[in-house]
Design a protein around this motif. Structure first.
Motif, short mmCIF file in Angstrom:
data_model
loop_
_atom_site.label_atom_id
_atom_site.label_comp_id
_atom_site.label_asym_id
_atom_site.label_seq_id
_atom_site.Cartn_x
_atom_site.Cartn_y
_atom_site.Cartn_z
N UNK A 91 0.85 -1.19 0.00
CA UNK A 91 0.00 0.00 0.00
C UNK A 91 0.89 1.23 0.00
N UNK A 92 0.63 2.13 -0.94
CA UNK A 92 1.36 3.39 -1.02
C UNK A 92 0.57 4.46 -0.26
N UNK A 93 1.11 4.91 0.86
CA UNK A 93 0.42 5.90 1.69
C UNK A 93 0.83 7.33 1.37
N UNK A 94 1.70 7.54 0.40
CA UNK A 94 2.30 8.86 0.22
C UNK A 94 1.27 9.95 -0.07
N UNK A 95 0.22 9.63 -0.82
CA UNK A 95 -0.79 10.66 -1.13
C UNK A 95 -1.77 10.86 0.02
N UNK A 96 -1.89 9.89 0.89
CA UNK A 96 -2.84 9.99 2.00
C UNK A 96 -2.26 10.69 3.22
N UNK A 97 -0.95 10.59 3.41
CA UNK A 97 -0.35 11.11 4.65
C UNK A 97 -0.55 12.60 4.85
N UNK A 98 -0.51 13.44 3.81
CA UNK A 98 -0.78 14.86 4.07
C UNK A 98 -2.14 15.10 4.71
N UNK A 99 -3.14 14.30 4.37
CA UNK A 99 -4.45 14.42 5.00
C UNK A 99 -4.42 13.90 6.43
N UNK A 100 -3.73 12.78 6.64
CA UNK A 100 -3.71 12.15 7.95
C UNK A 100 -3.03 13.02 9.00
N UNK A 101 -2.06 13.83 8.61
CA UNK A 101 -1.34 14.65 9.58
C UNK A 101 -1.80 16.11 9.59
N UNK A 102 -2.89 16.41 8.89
CA UNK A 102 -3.41 17.78 8.82
C UNK A 102 -4.32 18.04 10.02
N UNK A 103 -3.70 18.35 11.14
CA UNK A 103 -4.40 18.47 12.41
C UNK A 103 -5.43 19.60 12.35
N UNK A 104 -6.67 19.28 12.74
CA UNK A 104 -7.77 20.24 12.88
C UNK A 104 -8.20 20.88 11.56
N UNK A 105 -8.01 20.19 10.45
CA UNK A 105 -8.52 20.72 9.18
C UNK A 105 -10.05 20.63 9.13
N UNK A 106 -10.66 19.74 9.91
CA UNK A 106 -12.10 19.48 9.85
C UNK A 106 -12.76 20.01 11.12
N UNK A 107 -13.65 20.96 10.98
CA UNK A 107 -14.28 21.57 12.16
C UNK A 107 -15.55 20.89 12.59
N UNK A 108 -15.54 19.58 12.66
CA UNK A 108 -16.74 18.85 13.07
C UNK A 108 -16.35 17.56 13.80
N UNK A 109 -17.26 17.13 14.67
CA UNK A 109 -17.15 15.81 15.28
C UNK A 109 -17.89 14.80 14.40
N UNK A 110 -17.48 13.54 14.51
CA UNK A 110 -18.18 12.45 13.82
C UNK A 110 -18.81 11.58 14.90
N UNK A 111 -20.12 11.74 15.06
CA UNK A 111 -20.86 11.15 16.16
C UNK A 111 -21.58 9.90 15.67
N UNK A 112 -21.45 8.82 16.44
CA UNK A 112 -22.00 7.54 16.03
C UNK A 112 -23.33 7.21 16.69
N UNK A 113 -24.20 6.58 15.93
CA UNK A 113 -25.46 6.03 16.43
C UNK A 113 -25.43 4.53 16.17
N UNK A 114 -25.63 3.75 17.21
CA UNK A 114 -25.54 2.29 17.09
C UNK A 114 -26.81 1.75 16.44
N UNK A 115 -26.62 0.98 15.39
CA UNK A 115 -27.70 0.28 14.71
C UNK A 115 -27.43 -1.22 14.80
N UNK A 116 -28.35 -2.02 14.34
CA UNK A 116 -28.15 -3.46 14.36
C UNK A 116 -27.03 -3.84 13.39
N UNK A 117 -25.90 -4.25 13.93
CA UNK A 117 -24.81 -4.73 13.11
C UNK A 117 -23.88 -3.67 12.56
N UNK A 118 -24.12 -2.38 12.83
CA UNK A 118 -23.23 -1.35 12.35
C UNK A 118 -23.45 -0.06 13.13
#
Length: 226
Positions: A191-218
């Protein structure tokens, strides 16, 4: 313990934050930036396929062994998703660690997914909606980046001022560990991660939380601005 691994038992009633920096929840954050309405996180590739059979209008995103299965619309790649038009689309995501980790936490007071791009927003959401509630941070991988993100988030939740440079250094260390592991594989499985790493280390680029709701099986993630 507030920071645990994937196999730890988690008492009911805690705020649980599931961490996958490289790459599941960075990919999810970018998908929301591109307009995704929600992301159904499946605990396995086959569970993701079953969800798609039931909801054929949804896009299927994820990986097996780090690589996109042939029948998936997108891989587990923030770089790839950054060019996608996802306005109003519902996604299904299935990965080896992150989405599987969410499925292990059905009894949380709140369940969130985090990576470096939305770590600050996640801390703000928890402080606003669940002040004083005990929390647990789950590192879904064994490499350095998830622990670094957990330490950084723990510092924010404790009211300290963690160093962003330490988080970025931890992500770089984890990326090197991933690269070393992939180098041991046959060329077709690397797996070549070179294009993904700039996104992975871009601290606080996204101003939102990702909140989960439990459903059956997911677990269904939605974007909540913070």
């Amino acid at each position: 313990m507030p920071i645990v691994g994937m196999d730890a038992g988690i008492p009911a009633g805690r705020v649980v934050v599931v961490i996958d920096v490289i790459r599941a929840f960075t990919t999810a954050a970018v998908a929301f930036e591109r307009g995704a309405a929600e992301i159904a996180c499946a605990p396995s590739v086959e569970a993701g396929r079953e969800l798609r059979r039931r909801h054929p209008d949804r896009l299927l995103v994820g990986e097996a062994g780090g690589l996109r299965p042939a029948d998936f619309d997108f891989g587990n790649s923030p770089s790839e998703l950054s060019a996608a038009r996802l306005d109003g689309r519902r996604l299904i995501q299935a990965t080896s660690n992150g989405t599987r980790g969410l499925a292990r936490c059905p009894d949380a007071a709140a369940l969130l997914a985090v990576s470096a791009p939305n770590v600050g927003a996640t801390a703000r959401w928890i402080a606003r909606h669940h002040p004083g509630v005990p929390w647990t941070l789950v590192c879904t991988g064994r490499t350095a980046e998830d622990r670094a993100c957990a330490r950084y988030l723990a510092g924010l939740l404790d009211g300290s001022a963690p160093e962003r440079a330490d988080l970025v250094a931890g992500i770089e260390e984890g990326a090197a560990e991933h690269a070393h592991a992939y180098a041991q594989r046959p060329a077709s499985e690397r797996v070549d991660l070179s294009r993904d790493l700039p996104f992975c280390r871009d601290v606080d680029r996204s101003g939102f939380a990702m909140v989960g709701a439990v459903r059956t099986g997911h677990v269904v993630l939605t974007r909540v601005p913070c």
